[in-house]
Write a protein that holds these residues in place. Structure first.
Motif, short mmCIF file in Angstrom:
data_model
loop_
_atom_site.label_atom_id
_atom_site.label_comp_id
_atom_site.label_asym_id
_atom_site.label_seq_id
_atom_site.Cartn_x
_atom_site.Cartn_y
_atom_site.Cartn_z
N ILE A 1 99.52 -31.98 45.98
CA ILE A 1 100.70 -31.32 45.98
C ILE A 1 100.63 -30.21 47.13
N PHE A 2 101.81 -30.45 47.78
CA PHE A 2 102.20 -29.76 49.16
C PHE A 2 103.57 -28.85 48.89
N ILE A 3 103.37 -27.43 48.91
CA ILE A 3 104.66 -26.60 48.66
C ILE A 3 104.45 -25.62 49.87
N ALA A 4 105.72 -25.84 50.93
CA ALA A 4 105.41 -24.86 51.85
C ALA A 4 106.48 -23.99 51.53
N ARG A 5 106.10 -22.68 51.49
CA ARG A 5 107.04 -21.40 51.46
C ARG A 5 106.02 -20.19 51.65
N PRO A 6 107.00 -19.24 52.02
CA PRO A 6 106.16 -17.90 52.56
C PRO A 6 105.27 -17.56 51.22
N THR B 1 104.18 -14.65 50.04
CA THR B 1 104.77 -13.69 48.95
C THR B 1 105.93 -14.47 47.94
N GLN B 2 106.22 -15.72 48.36
CA GLN B 2 107.37 -16.18 47.42
C GLN B 2 106.77 -17.37 46.51
N TYR B 3 105.36 -17.59 46.67
CA TYR B 3 104.73 -18.73 45.79
C TYR B 3 104.75 -17.75 44.26
N THR B 4 105.08 -18.85 43.36
CA THR B 4 105.13 -18.29 42.01
C THR B 4 103.69 -18.43 41.18
N PRO B 5 103.53 -18.16 40.21
CA PRO B 5 102.20 -18.38 39.28
C PRO B 5 102.58 -19.86 39.07
N GLN B 6 103.56 -20.52 38.71
CA GLN B 6 103.81 -21.75 38.51
C GLN B 6 103.43 -22.85 39.52
N ASP B 7 103.88 -22.35 40.87
CA ASP B 7 103.41 -23.08 42.17
C ASP B 7 101.66 -22.91 42.08
N ALA C 1 98.07 -24.72 50.47
CA ALA C 1 97.46 -25.90 51.00
C ALA C 1 96.09 -25.65 51.60
N SER C 2 96.22 -24.79 52.44
CA SER C 2 95.09 -24.28 53.05
C SER C 2 93.97 -23.77 52.16
N LEU C 3 94.29 -23.00 51.01
CA LEU C 3 93.33 -22.50 50.18
C LEU C 3 92.64 -23.66 49.39
N THR C 4 93.62 -24.61 49.15
CA THR C 4 92.70 -25.82 48.52
C THR C 4 92.42 -26.93 49.10
N LYS C 5 93.16 -27.36 50.01
CA LYS C 5 92.62 -28.52 50.89
C LYS C 5 91.56 -28.06 51.79
N GLY C 6 91.66 -26.64 52.30
CA GLY C 6 90.67 -26.43 53.10
C GLY C 6 89.22 -26.18 52.21
#
Length: 235
Positions: free
Chosen positions: A82-87, A89-95, A146-151
């Motif tokens: 899954i890839f969600i591109a968003r700033p 501070t705007q990521y939600t706990p659900q993201d 994405a970097s946290l997980t895929k990295g």
């Protein structure tokens, strides 16, 4: 290839995953394909397993299907992501929950079970699909999760390669740029192409060809193969 392998492909119902399944079948291999919505198969060389790859039970059912139908596991393609591109501070706990479930849990559970089977055979290959953004961040594409997980998968792959080298099991990564797939609407293609030094998006076949190369390269392990139009080289 002269020897038929048993290949597991996750995220296999569309896009790169579906093309990877077709490519392995075309080369005479047998495939277990999984995704949430994958359809049943009448092909004797293809078995499908529907389920959420982030759930341990899905991983168990996929491995059980491979052993029951084909008797072994030779290659695992960790394509689901899954890839969600968003700033940030705007990521939600659900993201966060969704991304870590598929990208991390989906890697962990099935890779662990697949390697257990590969150890019985004294050989095997795990190839995971990550993202070049883990190596070369781009201010146009906010991508911390994405970097946290895929990295993390990039680093884990190197650890797997070393841990299981003596057991005959290889681990590699294909690290794509932005690929033309159902994930990206056609009206975004021009802008996305411009993010690559080569001035175009990649094709799904570029990634499939990289997977096939790594699977047929017995002296390559611990490799992060960038297929990204030059993105990882710089800007």
């Amino acid at each position: 290839m002269s020897t038929s392998k048993v290949v597991i492909v996750t995220g296999a119902s569309q896009g790169i995953g579906a093309q990877t399944v077709k490519a392995f079948l075309a080369r005479g291999h047998r495939v277990v394909a999984t995704s949430r919505s994958i359809a049943p198969s009448d092909d004797p060389n293809l078995v499908t397993v529907a389920g959420d790859i982030g759930e341990p039970d899905t991983a168990r059912r996929v491995i059980e299907a491979a052993i029951a139908r084909f008797g072994r596991v030779d290659t695992l393609v960790n394509n689901a992501g899954i890839f969600i591109a968003r700033p940030f501070t705007q990521y939600t706990p659900q993201d966060y929950a969704a991304i870590t479930s598929v990208n991390l849990n989906g890697f962990f559970h099935i890779t662990q079970l697949a390697i257990e089977q590969m150890q019985k055979n004294g050989s095997g290959h795990v190839v995971s699909i990550t993202t070049t953004l883990a190596d070369q961040a781009n201010h146009n594409v906010p991508s911390v999760l994405a970097s946290l997980t895929k990295g993390g998968l990039n680093a884990a792959t190197k650890s797997l390669a070393i841990e299981y080298a003596a057991a005959g099991i290889r681990a590699n990564v294909v690290s794509p740029g932005i690929i033309k797939s159902p994930m990206h609407a056609e009206e975004t293609h021009a802008a996305l192409a411009a993010l690559h030094p080569m001035g175009r998006m990649g094709e799904m076949s570029d990634i499939v060809d990289a997977i096939l190369y790594l699977d047929s390269a017995p002296f390559v392990t611990g490799e992060i193969l960038h297929v990204d139009g030059g993105q990882s080289a710089g800007h």
